[in-house]
Write a protein that holds these residues in place. Structure first.
Motif, PDB file in Angstrom:
ATOM      1  N   TRP A  78      33.615  -4.440  49.168  1.00  0.00           N
ATOM      2  CA  TRP A  78      34.051  -4.209  50.553  1.00  0.00           C
ATOM      3  C   TRP A  78      33.658  -2.819  51.054  1.00  0.00           C
ATOM      4  O   TRP A  78      33.596  -2.590  52.278  1.00  0.00           O
ATOM      5  CB  TRP A  78      35.553  -4.415  50.671  1.00  0.00           C
ATOM      6  N   ALA A  79      33.408  -1.901  50.141  1.00  0.00           N
ATOM      7  CA  ALA A  79      32.917  -0.586  50.563  1.00  0.00           C
ATOM      8  C   ALA A  79      31.535  -0.710  51.212  1.00  0.00           C
ATOM      9  O   ALA A  79      31.228  -0.015  52.190  1.00  0.00           O
ATOM     10  CB  ALA A  79      32.869   0.375  49.377  1.00  0.00           C
ATOM     11  N   GLN A  80      30.723  -1.613  50.697  1.00  0.00           N
ATOM     12  CA  GLN A  80      29.421  -1.840  51.311  1.00  0.00           C
ATOM     13  C   GLN A  80      29.569  -2.500  52.681  1.00  0.00           C
ATOM     14  O   GLN A  80      28.792  -2.236  53.602  1.00  0.00           O
ATOM     15  CB  GLN A  80      28.564  -2.709  50.393  1.00  0.00           C
ATOM     16  N   HIS A  81      30.579  -3.355  52.797  1.00  0.00           N
ATOM     17  CA  HIS A  81      30.841  -3.955  54.104  1.00  0.00           C
ATOM     18  C   HIS A  81      31.247  -2.895  55.119  1.00  0.00           C
ATOM     19  O   HIS A  81      30.783  -2.901  56.277  1.00  0.00           O
ATOM     20  CB  HIS A  81      31.938  -5.016  53.976  1.00  0.00           C
ATOM     21  N   ASP A  82      32.132  -1.984  54.701  1.00  0.00           N
ATOM     22  CA  ASP A  82      32.604  -0.953  55.609  1.00  0.00           C
ATOM     23  C   ASP A  82      31.488   0.017  55.991  1.00  0.00           C
ATOM     24  O   ASP A  82      31.488   0.571  57.106  1.00  0.00           O
ATOM     25  CB  ASP A  82      33.765  -0.189  54.982  1.00  0.00           C
ATOM     26  N   ALA A  83      30.543   0.237  55.082  1.00  0.00           N
ATOM     27  CA  ALA A  83      29.426   1.136  55.398  1.00  0.00           C
ATOM     28  C   ALA A  83      28.548   0.551  56.492  1.00  0.00           C
ATOM     29  O   ALA A  83      28.040   1.289  57.343  1.00  0.00           O
ATOM     30  CB  ALA A  83      28.597   1.398  54.140  1.00  0.00           C
ATOM     31  N   GLY A  84      28.377  -0.772  56.505  1.00  0.00           N
ATOM     32  CA  GLY A  84      27.604  -1.431  57.552  1.00  0.00           C
ATOM     33  C   GLY A  84      26.141  -1.064  57.569  1.00  0.00           C
ATOM     34  O   GLY A  84      25.526  -1.031  58.641  1.00  0.00           O
ATOM     35  N   ASP A  85      25.572  -0.792  56.404  1.00  0.00           N
ATOM     36  CA  ASP A  85      24.172  -0.392  56.339  1.00  0.00           C
ATOM     37  C   ASP A  85      23.224  -1.549  56.063  1.00  0.00           C
ATOM     38  O   ASP A  85      22.012  -1.398  56.215  1.00  0.00           O
ATOM     39  CB  ASP A  85      23.975   0.670  55.241  1.00  0.00           C
ATOM     40  N   ASP A  86      23.767  -2.708  55.644  1.00  0.00           N
ATOM     41  CA  ASP A  86      22.895  -3.806  55.242  1.00  0.00           C
ATOM     42  C   ASP A  86      23.534  -5.133  55.629  1.00  0.00           C
ATOM     43  O   ASP A  86      24.696  -5.183  56.052  1.00  0.00           O
ATOM     44  CB  ASP A  86      22.663  -3.759  53.722  1.00  0.00           C
ATOM     45  N   VAL A  87      22.748  -6.199  55.488  1.00  0.00           N
ATOM     46  CA  VAL A  87      23.282  -7.545  55.716  1.00  0.00           C
ATOM     47  C   VAL A  87      24.418  -7.787  54.733  1.00  0.00           C
ATOM     48  O   VAL A  87      24.287  -7.495  53.531  1.00  0.00           O
ATOM     49  CB  VAL A  87      22.175  -8.601  55.556  1.00  0.00           C
ATOM     50  N   PHE A  88      25.513  -8.322  55.238  1.00  0.00           N
ATOM     51  CA  PHE A  88      26.666  -8.553  54.367  1.00  0.00           C
ATOM     52  C   PHE A  88      26.899 -10.048  54.231  1.00  0.00           C
ATOM     53  O   PHE A  88      26.967 -10.775  55.224  1.00  0.00           O
ATOM     54  CB  PHE A  88      27.919  -7.879  54.935  1.00  0.00           C
ATOM     55  N   TYR A  89      27.015 -10.487  52.973  1.00  0.00           N
ATOM     56  CA  TYR A  89      27.239 -11.903  52.654  1.00  0.00           C
ATOM     57  C   TYR A  89      28.655 -12.061  52.128  1.00  0.00           C
ATOM     58  O   TYR A  89      29.110 -11.303  51.264  1.00  0.00           O
ATOM     59  CB  TYR A  89      26.240 -12.377  51.592  1.00  0.00           C
ATOM     60  N   THR A  90      29.348 -13.059  52.642  1.00  0.00           N
ATOM     61  CA  THR A  90      30.717 -13.301  52.208  1.00  0.00           C
ATOM     62  C   THR A  90      30.999 -14.796  52.204  1.00  0.00           C
ATOM     63  O   THR A  90      30.246 -15.589  52.789  1.00  0.00           O
ATOM     64  CB  THR A  90      31.713 -12.570  53.119  1.00  0.00           C
ATOM     65  N   ASP A  91      32.099 -15.145  51.585  1.00  0.00           N
ATOM     66  CA  ASP A  91      32.500 -16.547  51.481  1.00  0.00           C
ATOM     67  C   ASP A  91      33.536 -16.859  52.558  1.00  0.00           C
ATOM     68  O   ASP A  91      34.262 -15.979  53.023  1.00  0.00           O
ATOM     69  CB  ASP A  91      33.080 -16.813  50.086  1.00  0.00           C
ATOM     70  N   ALA A  92      33.597 -18.117  52.953  1.00  0.00           N
ATOM     71  CA  ALA A  92      34.530 -18.512  54.006  1.00  0.00           C
ATOM     72  C   ALA A  92      35.973 -18.231  53.614  1.00  0.00           C
ATOM     73  O   ALA A  92      36.818 -17.987  54.495  1.00  0.00           O
ATOM     74  CB  ALA A  92      34.345 -19.994  54.330  1.00  0.00           C
ATOM     75  N   ALA A  93      36.270 -18.243  52.304  1.00  0.00           N
ATOM     76  CA  ALA A  93      37.643 -18.029  51.861  1.00  0.00           C
ATOM     77  C   ALA A  93      38.116 -16.599  52.117  1.00  0.00           C
ATOM     78  O   ALA A  93      39.312 -16.361  52.318  1.00  0.00           O
ATOM     79  CB  ALA A  93      37.771 -18.376  50.385  1.00  0.00           C
ATOM     80  N   ILE A  94      37.202 -15.644  52.118  1.00  0.00           N
ATOM     81  CA  ILE A  94      37.587 -14.248  52.318  1.00  0.00           C
ATOM     82  C   ILE A  94      36.915 -13.647  53.558  1.00  0.00           C
ATOM     83  O   ILE A  94      36.974 -12.433  53.779  1.00  0.00           O
ATOM     84  CB  ILE A  94      37.215 -13.405  51.077  1.00  0.00           C
ATOM     85  N   ALA A  95      36.297 -14.488  54.379  1.00  0.00           N
ATOM     86  CA  ALA A  95      35.566 -13.979  55.549  1.00  0.00           C
ATOM     87  C   ALA A  95      36.487 -13.382  56.599  1.00  0.00           C
ATOM     88  O   ALA A  95      36.028 -12.612  57.452  1.00  0.00           O
ATOM     89  CB  ALA A  95      34.740 -15.102  56.169  1.00  0.00           C
ATOM     90  N   SER A  96      37.756 -13.716  56.555  1.00  0.00           N
ATOM     91  CA  SER A  96      38.672 -13.167  57.559  1.00  0.00           C
ATOM     92  C   SER A  96      38.813 -11.655  57.455  1.00  0.00           C
ATOM     93  O   SER A  96      39.181 -10.992  58.423  1.00  0.00           O
ATOM     94  CB  SER A  96      40.050 -13.813  57.413  1.00  0.00           C
ATOM     95  N   ARG A  97      38.481 -11.102  56.297  1.00  0.00           N
ATOM     96  CA  ARG A  97      38.558  -9.649  56.124  1.00  0.00           C
ATOM     97  C   ARG A  97      37.338  -8.952  56.724  1.00  0.00           C
ATOM     98  O   ARG A  97      37.379  -7.746  56.967  1.00  0.00           O
ATOM     99  CB  ARG A  97      38.665  -9.320  54.628  1.00  0.00           C
ATOM    100  N   ALA A  98      36.289  -9.698  56.971  1.00  0.00           N
ATOM    101  CA  ALA A  98      35.067  -9.096  57.509  1.00  0.00           C
ATOM    102  C   ALA A  98      35.267  -8.718  58.974  1.00  0.00           C
ATOM    103  O   ALA A  98      35.959  -9.414  59.726  1.00  0.00           O
ATOM    104  CB  ALA A  98      33.889 -10.057  57.369  1.00  0.00           C
ATOM    105  N   ALA A  99      34.641  -7.628  59.361  1.00  0.00           N
ATOM    106  CA  ALA A  99      34.729  -7.158  60.739  1.00  0.00           C
ATOM    107  C   ALA A  99      33.671  -7.840  61.597  1.00  0.00           C
ATOM    108  O   ALA A  99      32.766  -8.518  61.095  1.00  0.00           O
ATOM    109  CB  ALA A  99      34.551  -5.643  60.800  1.00  0.00           C
TER     110      ALA A  99
END
Length: 210
Positions: A140-161
């Protein structure tokens, strides 16, 4: 009566020959002084009335157009943002590959990698599996950095911004997982939502023709 013959002597005293007899009576000298004085009251009377009247009339006119100028109706129009939806037909087995091709096209067209979020409904993307092996904190630190394409699963996608572009790969999983992933992806997409999967299934889950 004696003042009449003395008046020409006062005027001639300026020339010099009769200065002595006129010097004895200096009373007639103030007479030429009041002569130019009546011209003085005309000066304060002219600039007085027109100058204060002009600024008083201009100030309310300049303020009036500035007050009714707020751009009120523009704000609600800009607040309503609906992302464009694109459907890429694909089988559950080929939905992930179709999503990868869509991401490549986005990057080639000038989209920044940090603008793209990819959600899978079935098996996780290999990148997500690899990064999650190092722990969720690093993931999730890579998600928060927002420097690259972020891949996630539907089960935890609600945490994605939210991101400008969201790509959904309906690559299997339960109908409930896909049904929850599509509305979530639509809410997270700022400008474009791309859905890769079976068109009939996607239309049914969305409840409208795409």
């Amino acid at each position: 009566m004696p003042l009449l013959p003395e008046e020409p002597q006062i005027h001639e005293s300026a020339q010099g020959p009769r200065a002595t007899p006129a010097s004895g009576r200096t009373a007639p000298t103030p007479r030429p002084v009041p002569g130019p004085r009546p011209a003085a009251p005309s000066r304060p009377g002219r600039p007085g009335p027109p100058r204060p009247a002009s600024p008083v009339q201009r100030t309310p006119r300049d303020v009036a157009p500035a007050k009714p100028g707020p751009s009120g109706p523009a704000a609600p129009a800009a607040s309503v943002v609906t992302p464009q939806i694109q459907l890429i037909p694909a089988s559950p087995e080929g939905a992930l590959d179709a999503a990868e091709e869509a991401v490549d096209l986005l990057l080639d067209s000038g989209r920044a990698p940090g603008d793209v979020l990819v959600i899978t409904t079935g098996a996780q993307h290999p990148w997500a599996e690899h990064e999650l092996s190092f722990g969720e904190a690093s993931y999730w630190a890579q998600h928060d950095a927002g420097d690259d394409v972020f891949y996630t699963d539907a089960a935890i996608a609600s945490r994605a911004a939210s991101r400008p572009v969201v790509v959904v790969a309906v690559n299997g999983g339960s109908d409930s997982a896909a049904a929850s992933a599509l509305p979530l992806a639509h809410a997270r997409a700022g400008a474009l939502l791309i859905v890769c999967g079976d068109p009939q299934q996607i239309n049914t889950l969305l409840g409208a023709g795409v």
